[in-house]
Motif scaffolding. Structure first.
Motif, PDB file in Angstrom:
ATOM      1  N   UNK A  97      -2.271   2.299 -11.254  1.00  0.00           N
ATOM      2  CA  UNK A  97      -2.930   2.140  -9.808  1.00  0.00           C
ATOM      3  C   UNK A  97      -4.414   1.953 -10.233  1.00  0.00           C
ATOM      4  N   UNK A  98      -4.987   0.847  -9.190  1.00  0.00           N
ATOM      5  CA  UNK A  98      -6.206   0.344  -9.223  1.00  0.00           C
ATOM      6  C   UNK A  98      -7.018   0.585  -8.076  1.00  0.00           C
ATOM      7  N   UNK A  99      -7.967   1.362  -7.866  1.00  0.00           N
ATOM      8  CA  UNK A  99      -8.349   1.644  -6.764  1.00  0.00           C
ATOM      9  C   UNK A  99      -7.371   2.406  -5.847  1.00  0.00           C
ATOM     10  N   UNK A 100      -6.901   1.902  -4.802  1.00  0.00           N
ATOM     11  CA  UNK A 100      -5.970   2.674  -4.071  1.00  0.00           C
ATOM     12  C   UNK A 100      -4.548   2.019  -4.290  1.00  0.00           C
ATOM     13  N   UNK A 101      -4.214   0.998  -4.959  1.00  0.00           N
ATOM     14  CA  UNK A 101      -3.106   0.418  -4.948  1.00  0.00           C
ATOM     15  C   UNK A 101      -2.381   0.408  -6.249  1.00  0.00           C
ATOM     16  N   UNK A 102      -1.139   0.872  -6.085  1.00  0.00           N
ATOM     17  CA  UNK A 102       0.052   0.745  -7.342  1.00  0.00           C
ATOM     18  C   UNK A 102       0.431  -0.740  -7.693  1.00  0.00           C
ATOM     19  N   UNK A 103       0.416  -1.074  -8.925  1.00  0.00           N
ATOM     20  CA  UNK A 103       0.962  -2.249  -9.358  1.00  0.00           C
ATOM     21  C   UNK A 103       2.147  -2.030 -10.425  1.00  0.00           C
ATOM     22  N   UNK A 104       3.066  -3.011 -10.285  1.00  0.00           N
ATOM     23  CA  UNK A 104       3.921  -3.054 -11.647  1.00  0.00           C
ATOM     24  C   UNK A 104       3.191  -3.800 -12.661  1.00  0.00           C
ATOM     25  N   UNK A 125       5.824   5.950 -14.373  1.00  0.00           N
ATOM     26  CA  UNK A 125       7.044   5.111 -14.654  1.00  0.00           C
ATOM     27  C   UNK A 125       8.160   5.422 -13.916  1.00  0.00           C
ATOM     28  N   UNK A 126       9.012   4.633 -13.536  1.00  0.00           N
ATOM     29  CA  UNK A 126      10.136   4.728 -12.902  1.00  0.00           C
ATOM     30  C   UNK A 126      11.424   4.425 -13.726  1.00  0.00           C
ATOM     31  N   UNK A 127      12.443   5.108 -13.987  1.00  0.00           N
ATOM     32  CA  UNK A 127      13.542   4.422 -14.513  1.00  0.00           C
ATOM     33  C   UNK A 127      14.802   4.435 -13.862  1.00  0.00           C
ATOM     34  N   UNK A 128      15.234   3.188 -13.704  1.00  0.00           N
ATOM     35  CA  UNK A 128      16.317   2.893 -12.695  1.00  0.00           C
ATOM     36  C   UNK A 128      17.291   2.068 -13.220  1.00  0.00           C
ATOM     37  N   UNK A 185       0.885  -6.647 -11.502  1.00  0.00           N
ATOM     38  CA  UNK A 185      -0.487  -6.495 -11.848  1.00  0.00           C
ATOM     39  C   UNK A 185      -0.838  -8.064 -12.468  1.00  0.00           C
ATOM     40  N   UNK A 186      -1.961  -8.383 -12.000  1.00  0.00           N
ATOM     41  CA  UNK A 186      -2.531  -9.713 -12.450  1.00  0.00           C
ATOM     42  C   UNK A 186      -2.394  -9.937 -14.021  1.00  0.00           C
ATOM     43  N   UNK A 187      -2.683  -8.860 -14.952  1.00  0.00           N
ATOM     44  CA  UNK A 187      -2.451  -9.098 -16.304  1.00  0.00           C
ATOM     45  C   UNK A 187      -1.118  -9.609 -16.758  1.00  0.00           C
ATOM     46  N   UNK A 188      -0.134  -9.117 -16.118  1.00  0.00           N
ATOM     47  CA  UNK A 188       1.084  -9.562 -16.442  1.00  0.00           C
ATOM     48  C   UNK A 188       1.972 -10.289 -15.472  1.00  0.00           C
ATOM     49  N   UNK A 189       1.292 -10.561 -14.605  1.00  0.00           N
ATOM     50  CA  UNK A 189       1.877 -11.450 -13.278  1.00  0.00           C
ATOM     51  C   UNK A 189       2.591 -12.804 -13.913  1.00  0.00           C
ATOM     52  N   UNK A 190       3.954 -13.018 -13.441  1.00  0.00           N
ATOM     53  CA  UNK A 190       4.367 -14.316 -13.988  1.00  0.00           C
ATOM     54  C   UNK A 190       4.629 -15.481 -12.886  1.00  0.00           C
ATOM     55  N   UNK A 237       0.851  -1.202  -0.086  1.00  0.00           N
ATOM     56  CA  UNK A 237      -0.180  -0.170  -0.049  1.00  0.00           C
ATOM     57  C   UNK A 237       0.864   1.391  -0.101  1.00  0.00           C
ATOM     58  N   UNK A 238       1.470   1.632  -1.024  1.00  0.00           N
ATOM     59  CA  UNK A 238       2.127   2.532  -1.333  1.00  0.00           C
ATOM     60  C   UNK A 238       1.449   3.874  -1.853  1.00  0.00           C
ATOM     61  N   UNK A 239       2.116   5.099  -1.624  1.00  0.00           N
ATOM     62  CA  UNK A 239       1.231   6.268  -2.135  1.00  0.00           C
ATOM     63  C   UNK A 239       1.955   6.741  -3.517  1.00  0.00           C
ATOM     64  N   UNK A 240       2.936   6.216  -3.866  1.00  0.00           N
ATOM     65  CA  UNK A 240       3.343   6.650  -5.383  1.00  0.00           C
ATOM     66  C   UNK A 240       4.063   5.137  -6.033  1.00  0.00           C
ATOM     67  N   UNK A 241       4.189   5.493  -7.498  1.00  0.00           N
ATOM     68  CA  UNK A 241       4.816   4.364  -8.152  1.00  0.00           C
ATOM     69  C   UNK A 241       6.266   4.246  -7.732  1.00  0.00           C
ATOM     70  N   UNK A 242       7.008   5.202  -7.678  1.00  0.00           N
ATOM     71  CA  UNK A 242       8.345   5.226  -6.910  1.00  0.00           C
ATOM     72  C   UNK A 242       8.504   4.448  -5.501  1.00  0.00           C
ATOM     73  N   UNK A 243       7.635   4.543  -4.873  1.00  0.00           N
ATOM     74  CA  UNK A 243       7.759   3.990  -3.675  1.00  0.00           C
ATOM     75  C   UNK A 243       7.449   2.625  -3.690  1.00  0.00           C
ATOM     76  N   UNK A 244       6.560   2.122  -4.822  1.00  0.00           N
ATOM     77  CA  UNK A 244       6.345   0.668  -4.882  1.00  0.00           C
ATOM     78  C   UNK A 244       7.651   0.066  -5.456  1.00  0.00           C
ATOM     79  N   UNK A 245       8.396   0.567  -6.555  1.00  0.00           N
ATOM     80  CA  UNK A 245       9.412   0.272  -7.250  1.00  0.00           C
ATOM     81  C   UNK A 245      10.412  -0.061  -6.145  1.00  0.00           C
ATOM     82  N   UNK A 246      10.751   1.022  -5.264  1.00  0.00           N
ATOM     83  CA  UNK A 246      11.559   0.747  -4.221  1.00  0.00           C
ATOM     84  C   UNK A 246      11.534  -0.275  -3.298  1.00  0.00           C
ATOM     85  N   UNK A 247      10.376  -0.489  -3.081  1.00  0.00           N
ATOM     86  CA  UNK A 247       9.863  -1.710  -2.307  1.00  0.00           C
ATOM     87  C   UNK A 247      10.075  -2.878  -2.944  1.00  0.00           C
TER      88      UNK A 247
END
Length: 124
Positions: free
Chosen positions: A109-116, A85-88, A52-57, A24-34
């Motif tokens: 971001x879907x509802x309140x959650x960010x997904x890769x 997006x996050x370039x790293x 994200x479930x559509x691309x989850x391996x 439950x991150x606030x930003x895409x960058x926080x999710x990337x870091x986590x």
């Protein structure tokens, strides 16, 4: 010790919070870091949960965890961040040889959650 993701915060005050609250991150960058910290810790459950479930391996989870354990993670370098997006660069070493993953990650971001979601550019 600072968090694996490169912030000046301890892991317990940074990525561990997201690892425990289901991403439950606030930003895409926080999710990337986590997610980077999850790779360092070989936390496959978190990596799958925040992908994200559509691309989850799902079928590759074991291989991803095994690979994450086979390398020594050096550092995460955030190059550019936009809203979704996050370039790293993720620096690591395998069998004493330094290497780097360069990726421009896409998030949704879907509802309140960010997904890769996936990547736009990936160079190994």
């Amino acid at each position: 010790m600072n968090c694996y993701c490169g912030t000046n915060k301890p892991y317990e005050s940074c990525c561990e919070i997201f690892h425990l609250n289901g991403g439950q991150t606030e930003t895409a960058e926080q999710l990337m870091r986590s997610r980077y910290s999850a790779f360092v810790l070989a936390n496959g459950d978190y990596l799958m949960q925040t992908h994200h479930e559509s691309t989850r391996p799902t079928k590759e989870k074991e291989a991803i965890v095994n690979w994450a354990k086979s390398v020594q993670w050096i550092k995460l370098e955030i190059l550019e961040t936009t809203k979704d997006t996050v370039e790293f660069n993720a620096h690591f070493s395998k069998k004493g040889k330094a290497d780097c993953i360069h990726e421009n990650s896409k998030f949704i971001k879907e509802n309140t959650l960010w997904y890769y979601l996936g990547y736009a550019e990936n160079t190994y």
